[in-house]
Design an enzyme around this catalytic site. Structure first.
Site, PDB file in Angstrom:
ATOM      1  N   LYS A   1      -3.790   3.014  -2.088  1.00 55.42           N
ATOM      2  CA  LYS A   1      -5.039   3.758  -2.218  1.00 55.42           C
ATOM      3  C   LYS A   1      -4.817   5.183  -1.741  1.00 55.42           C
ATOM      4  O   LYS A   1      -4.130   5.403  -0.768  1.00 55.42           O
ATOM      5  CB  LYS A   1      -6.130   3.126  -1.348  1.00 55.42           C
TER       6      LYS A   1
ATOM      7  N   ASP B   1       0.830  -1.190   0.000  1.00 50.21           N
ATOM      8  CA  ASP B   1       0.000   0.000   0.000  1.00 50.21           C
ATOM      9  C   ASP B   1       0.867   1.243   0.000  1.00 50.21           C
ATOM     10  O   ASP B   1       2.068   1.168   0.161  1.00 50.21           O
ATOM     11  CB  ASP B   1      -0.842   0.037   1.276  1.00 50.21           C
TER      12      ASP B   1
END
Ligand code: SAH
Length: 415
Positions: A217, A195
Site C-alpha cells: 500500500k 507489503d
C-alpha cells in the site's frame, strides 16, 4: 551401527525403569509424544514425583520384575544400578522389545537421539560410536540454530490437505531485525503476501518457485483492498499451501493483522501471528530517542496520522510527561500542528521526524510542534517516517551536543 527410526509412541505402553535424574530429563519427551508411561522404581526424585502427582505417569513403587514389561512397546532403563539395567536389557532382548540402557557408557538395543524441532521438522542426532551425549547435543544445537533461523530448505514439496496462514511481523527493514521464528516460517512458505514496507532482503533468498504477491500500500493509494488480501490468504491456504503474510513492523500495530487473523479464523484456516519489532518504538530508537525515559516521559501515546485527531491525542500532546508517536503522519503534520495550537499546547514542544529508520537512508529532522509542518516541507520529509512529539526528543537527552550526529550506526551496523 544404528538405524534411526521415527517411532510413534502415541497411545503405546512405555516402561521406564528408574525414577531419578535421567527419568526426569527424558520422561517429558516420551510424554509429549503421547506415550503411556509406567515408571518402576522403589523411590522417585522430586521431578518424577511431580509427574506422578499430576497423573501424567503411572508409578509402580518397587524393584522391577520381568512381567512389568508385559505389553510394553519400548523400555528405558536408567536405575544407576548397572546390574539392574543389564537384567532389564536382557529381558527385553528375549522379548524383542527395544530397550535404552544408559548404564556403563554403553547403548542398549535402542538409543534416544539428541533431538531438535522447528515447526514440524524433527532432527535427531546419534553417533555410531560410544556414548558421548555432550557431543551429540552440540551437533544437535548447531543444526537446531540454523533450522530455527530458516536457513535450511524446509519448504514442503507436497501440499497438505489444509494449508495455513502465518501473519509475520518483519520489523522495520533489516533482515536481522526479524524474529528467528518469522524467518523459519518464510523458509517454509509456498506463498508470501508482502507489503511495501518490511524486510525486502528476506525475499531474494527464497526458492525461485515461491510465489510472491505484492499487495503493498502507498499512502492514499491502496492497490489491493483489504477484503481481497483476506481472500488471497484464504484461497491459497485452502489449496493446501503454506502462506506467510509478511508485514512491516508488527502485524498488530496499524497492520490490519487483526482483521486478517479474524478472516482466516472465520474461514477455519489454522493461523498464527508472529510479532515483529514495531517502527513505533524501533524507529525513534534508531535516532537515539527512547520512547519512555525515566524522569522525562512515563507514557507513550501511539496514533495513526490518517485518523481524526482525538481529544486523547490532544491531551497527550499537551502532557509533557507523555511521548506521542505518530505513524503515517507526514501528510498530517499541518493538521496536527493546527489542532495542537488551537488546543493551547506549547508550540515549543520538541519534535523529531525520523525517516526510513534502520536503513542507510535514515534521516532525523528535529523541530517543534509550532514549526514542524514548515520544517518538514522545507526538508522534503517523506514517508515512511515516524513523528515523535515530546521531551524525549530534546537534543542532548542521552548524549552531549557534541555527539549529536545522526546515528549512521543504525543503518551501517544492521546491514
Ligand atoms: N505495522 C507497522 C506499521 C505500519 S503503518 C509497524 O509496526 O511498524 C506504516 C507506517 O509505519 C509508516 O507510515 C511509518 O510511519 C512507519 N514506518 C514503518 N517502517 C518505517 C521505517 N523503517 N522508518 C520510518 N517509519 C516507518
Amino acid at each position: 551401527m544404528t538405524t534411526m527410526l521415527g517411532l510413534s509412541l502415541t497411545g503405546r505402553k512405555v516402561v521406564f525403569v528408574g525414577g531419578g535424574a535421567v527419568a526426569a530429563r527424558r520422561l517429558p519427551r516420551l510424554l509429549d509424544d503421547g506415550a503411556l508411561v509406567t515408571v518402576i522404581a522403589p523411590a522417585l526424585g522430586a521431578e518424577v514425583q511431580a509427574l506422578v502427582d499430576a497423573g501424567r505417569v503411572e508409578w509402580i513403587a518397587r524393584d522391577v520384575r520381568e512381567n512389568d514389561l508385559d505389553g510394553a512397546w519400548f523400555v528405558h532403563s536408567a536405575t544407576a544400578d548397572r546390574r539392574v539395567d543389564a537384567r532389564v536389557a536382557a529381558w527385553c532382548e528375549t522379548r524383542r522389545i527395544f530397550c535404552v540402557n544408559t548404564s556403563d557408557g554403553a547403548h542398549g538395543s535402542a538409543r534416544l537421539t539428541a533431538e531438535t524441532r522447528a515447526g514440524d521438522i524433527v532432527v535427531g542426532v546419534v553417533s555410531d560410536a560410544g556414548v558421548d551425549p555432550r557431543r551429540t547435543a552440540r551437533v544437535r544445537d548447531a543444526i537446531g540454530a540454523q533450522l530455527a533461523a530458516g536457513l535450511f530448505p524446509v519448504r514442503r514439496r507436497r501440499h497438505t490437505a489444509t494449508g495455513r496462514v502465518d501473519l509475520v511481523g518483519g520489523g522495520p527493514g533489516p533482515l536481522d531485525l526479524m524474529t528467528v521464528r518469522g524467518r523459519r516460517l518464510l523458509a517454509e512458505a509456498d506463498v508470501i503476501i508482502a507489503d511495501r514496507l518490511g524486510p525486502a532482503g528476506a525475499l531474494p533468498e527464497l526458492d525461485a518457485d515461491v510465489e510472491i504477491i505484492d499487495v503493498g500500500k502507498r499512502p492514499g493509494h491502496h492497490p489491493v483492498p483489504q477484503h481481497e488480501i483476506n481472500e488471497l490468504l484464504i484461497t491459497h491456504a485452502r489449496q493446501g499451501k503454506r502462506v506467510v503474510r509478511l508485514k512491516g513492523g508488527d502485524p498488530f500495530v496499524y497492520g490490519r493483522g487483526g482483521e486478517e487473523l479474524a478472516a482466516c479464523l472465520a474461514a477455519g484456516i489454522p493461523t498464527e501471528v508472529v510479532p515483529g519489532v514495531t517502527s513505533a518504538i524501533a524507529v525513534p530508537q534508531a535516532a537515539g530517542i527512547p520512547v519512555t525515559h525515566r524522569g522525562v516521559s512515563a507514557g507513550l501515546h501511539l496514533v495513526n496520522g490518517q485518523a481524526d485527531i482525538s481529544a486523547t491525542t490532544l491531551a497527550a500532546l499537551g502532557d509533557d510527561a507523555v511521548t506521542t508517536v505518530v505513524l503515517m503522519g507526514v501528510a498530517a503534520l499541518p493538521k496536527l500542528a493546527a489542532a495542537a495550537q488551537a488546543a493551547g499546547v506549547d508550540p515549543d514542544r520538541p519534535v523529531a521526524i525520523v525517516e526510513r529508520g534502520h536503513t542507510p537512508q535514515q534521516r532525523t529532522t528535529r523541530t517543534t510542534l509550532g514549526r514542524m509542518a514548515q520544517d518538514a516541507a522545507d526538508a522534503g520529509v517523506r514517508n515512511p517516517a515516524v513523528v515523535v512529539v515530546g521531551e524525549v526528543t530534546r537534543t542532548g537527552l542521552l548524549m552531549g551536543e557534541s555527539q549529536l550526529v545522526e546515528l549512521p550506526l543504525a543503518g551501517d551496523v544492521n546491514r
